[in-house]
Each structure stands twice: as C-alpha cells, then as structure tokens.
Scaffold this active site. Structure first.
Site, short mmCIF file in Angstrom:
data_model
loop_
_atom_site.label_atom_id
_atom_site.label_comp_id
_atom_site.label_asym_id
_atom_site.label_seq_id
_atom_site.Cartn_x
_atom_site.Cartn_y
_atom_site.Cartn_z
N HIS A 17 0.86 -1.19 0.00
CA HIS A 17 0.00 0.00 0.00
C HIS A 17 0.89 1.24 0.00
O HIS A 17 1.98 1.23 0.56
CB HIS A 17 -0.90 -0.03 1.24
CG HIS A 17 -1.96 1.03 1.20
ND1 HIS A 17 -1.70 2.34 1.50
CD2 HIS A 17 -3.28 0.97 0.88
CE1 HIS A 17 -2.82 3.05 1.36
NE2 HIS A 17 -3.78 2.23 0.98
N GLU B 92 -3.80 2.37 -7.15
CA GLU B 92 -4.10 3.34 -6.11
C GLU B 92 -3.30 4.63 -6.32
O GLU B 92 -2.16 4.72 -5.85
CB GLU B 92 -3.78 2.73 -4.74
CG GLU B 92 -4.64 1.53 -4.40
CD GLU B 92 -5.17 1.61 -2.98
OE1 GLU B 92 -6.33 1.28 -2.78
OE2 GLU B 92 -4.43 2.05 -2.09
P1 PGA Z 1 -9.49 6.10 0.87
O1 PGA Z 1 -8.38 4.96 1.08
O2 PGA Z 1 -10.74 5.41 0.42
O3 PGA Z 1 -9.63 6.77 2.20
O4 PGA Z 1 -8.98 7.02 -0.18
C1 PGA Z 1 -8.19 4.00 0.10
C2 PGA Z 1 -6.94 3.19 0.38
O5 PGA Z 1 -6.03 3.69 1.04
O6 PGA Z 1 -6.85 2.03 -0.05
#
Ligand code: PGA
Length: 247
Positions: free
Chosen positions: A111, A168
């Site tokens: 992540h 992401e």
């Molecule tokens: P968020 O987080 O929905 O708060 O943007 C998503 C993530 O970190 O996977």
C-alpha cells in the site's frame, strides 16, 4: 466472478468500535438489500490486534446470513500487510504462521502508506509475496501508475500471474479527489499488459457510495478506506456496488 470490495480500516478502531461496526453494517446491509442476495465479495482488513475479534464477528454474521448470498459472495477477513520473513526471531513482525489460524482470504501488500511511511520497496513487496504463498490467501499488490512495471518485474512472471493488483493513485487516497474513469481504464490496461491479461485489477482512492458504481464498471473491484470506517456508511457502499447493472 463477483466484484471484490476491500474495507481497509488501516490503523483505526479498537475492540468496542469493531463490535459496533459489525452491528451497524449488518443492520444497514440487511435493510438495503431488502431480501436480495449479496452479489459481491466483501473483505474486511482490520489491524492485526483486531483480527481475531473481526473473525469472530464475521463467522457469526455469515452463520446468520447462510442463505442470503450468491455463490462466491460473502464477507471475508483480510490482512493489511505481512512480514517479509517467515516465522522466527523477528521481534515485532507478524508472519504467515502467526495468522494462518484466522483464515485470511487475502493480504494487501505494498500500500502507498507502507511505501511512504515504512520505506517499503517493490523488492520487499516481492519478498512478502513469497510469505503469502504459505497462506491459503491471495496477495493484493497496490501500485501507483509509475510502479506498475517495476513491481511486475520485481515479482517476476510466476508471482505476477498469481496476484490481484490494485491501482491506487497517491493523490486520490484519503483526499476526496475523484480519479477520472478514463484514467482508471487506461491504467487497468497498463496493469494487464505488465502482469497478465487475466489479472484481476482493483481501483482504490476516495471511493464512496456515490462513486463506486463507475469504478466497478471498469475494474474488478475497489479498495475503500475512509468510507469503510463507519459500518452503516460502508453497507451503503456495498449496496451501491451491488445495484450497478452487470454486477
Ligand atoms: P481512501 O483509502 O478510500 O480513504 O482514499 C483507500 C486506500 O487507502 O486504499
């Protein structure tokens, strides 16, 4: 294959708020589904100390809901990370062997918060993938656009063909910034080229009940952070995903 929705709780919650979350989630989802069967797969990823409690809550909910889900759908448990080392003398680490008994369905790796705050590299993510192979769980490898090719290379073709990849974009995580669907579609293509044509690709970044529909049309699922922290709100996100035509 049903769409995959991952609730990433990050380092939030305690025992009391975990129990409350499940009560709120079950009540709201029951109401929203209004007799329809659950047609998506939901995976909750709590922090390590809350895993056992979440497992218990999920088992209770699933026993109650036995007849209310389509095949391959339901609620599962996932991990936010795993040690790159196996079991042994690694103080503070959590190895696959330590958590296998909790039956995690997937493990999130790499992540952007791990890459940013813990200096995790694509090579470390590849080492962690080897540890996930010891569990009956799938690795979900998170990448921003610039990491797609280096991460696929670091994993190597054999591992790259076994992972789920989550696109992401850092600027959309926790910021409320809405990534255009065209951009997501383009990066999904880039991921399938760098990994395999069959690779499942998720999107994550400020997804909520108002935006989830457009993302599940162009990706195999989503990772939800902020909008997963409240059980009632997350049930609305799940119901919204399920109401998308073709899901
Ligand atoms: P968020 O987080 O929905 O708060 O943007 C998503 C993530 O970190 O996977």
């Amino acid at each position: 294959m049903p769409k995959l929705l991952i609730a990433n709780w990050k380092a939030n919650k305690n025992a009391a708020t975990t129990v409350q979350w499940f009560a709120d989630f079950a009540a709201e989802l029951t109401k929203r589904l209004d007799g329809q069967k659950l047609a998506v797969k939901v995976v909750i990823t709590p922090s390590f100390p809350l895993l056992a409690l979440a497992r218990q809550e999920i088992d209770t909910l699933m026993a109650d809901w036995k007849t209310r889900m389509l095949p391959e759908c339901g609620i599962e448990l996932g991990l936010q990370d795993i040690s790159q080392f196996g079991a042994g003398s690694y103080t503070g680490a959590v190895a696959g062997q330590n958590v296998a008994w909790l039956k995690p369905n997937l493990v999130v790796l790499g992540h952007s918060e791990r890459r940013q705050y813990f200096q995790e590299t694509s090579a470390q993510v590849a080492a962690k993938f080897d540890q996930v192979a010891d569990l009956p769980a799938t690795a979900v490898v998170c990448v921003d656009r610039g990491e797609v090719v280096p991460q696929a290379r670091a994993l190597g073709p054999a591992a790259a063909s076994k992972v789920i990849v989550a696109y992401e974009p850092v600027e959309a995580i926790g910021t409320g910034k809405h990534t255009g669907v065209d951009q997501v579609t383009q990066v999904v293509k880039e991921i399938k080229t760098a990994f395999t044509a069959q690779t499942q690709v998720l999107y994550g970044g400020s997804v909520d009940e108002l935006t989830i529909n457009e993302y599940v049309l162009v990706a195999d699922g989503v990772i939800i952070g902020t909008a997963s922290l409240d059980g009632t709100q997350f049930a609305r996100v799940v119901a919204a995903a399920q109401s998308t035509p073709m899901v």
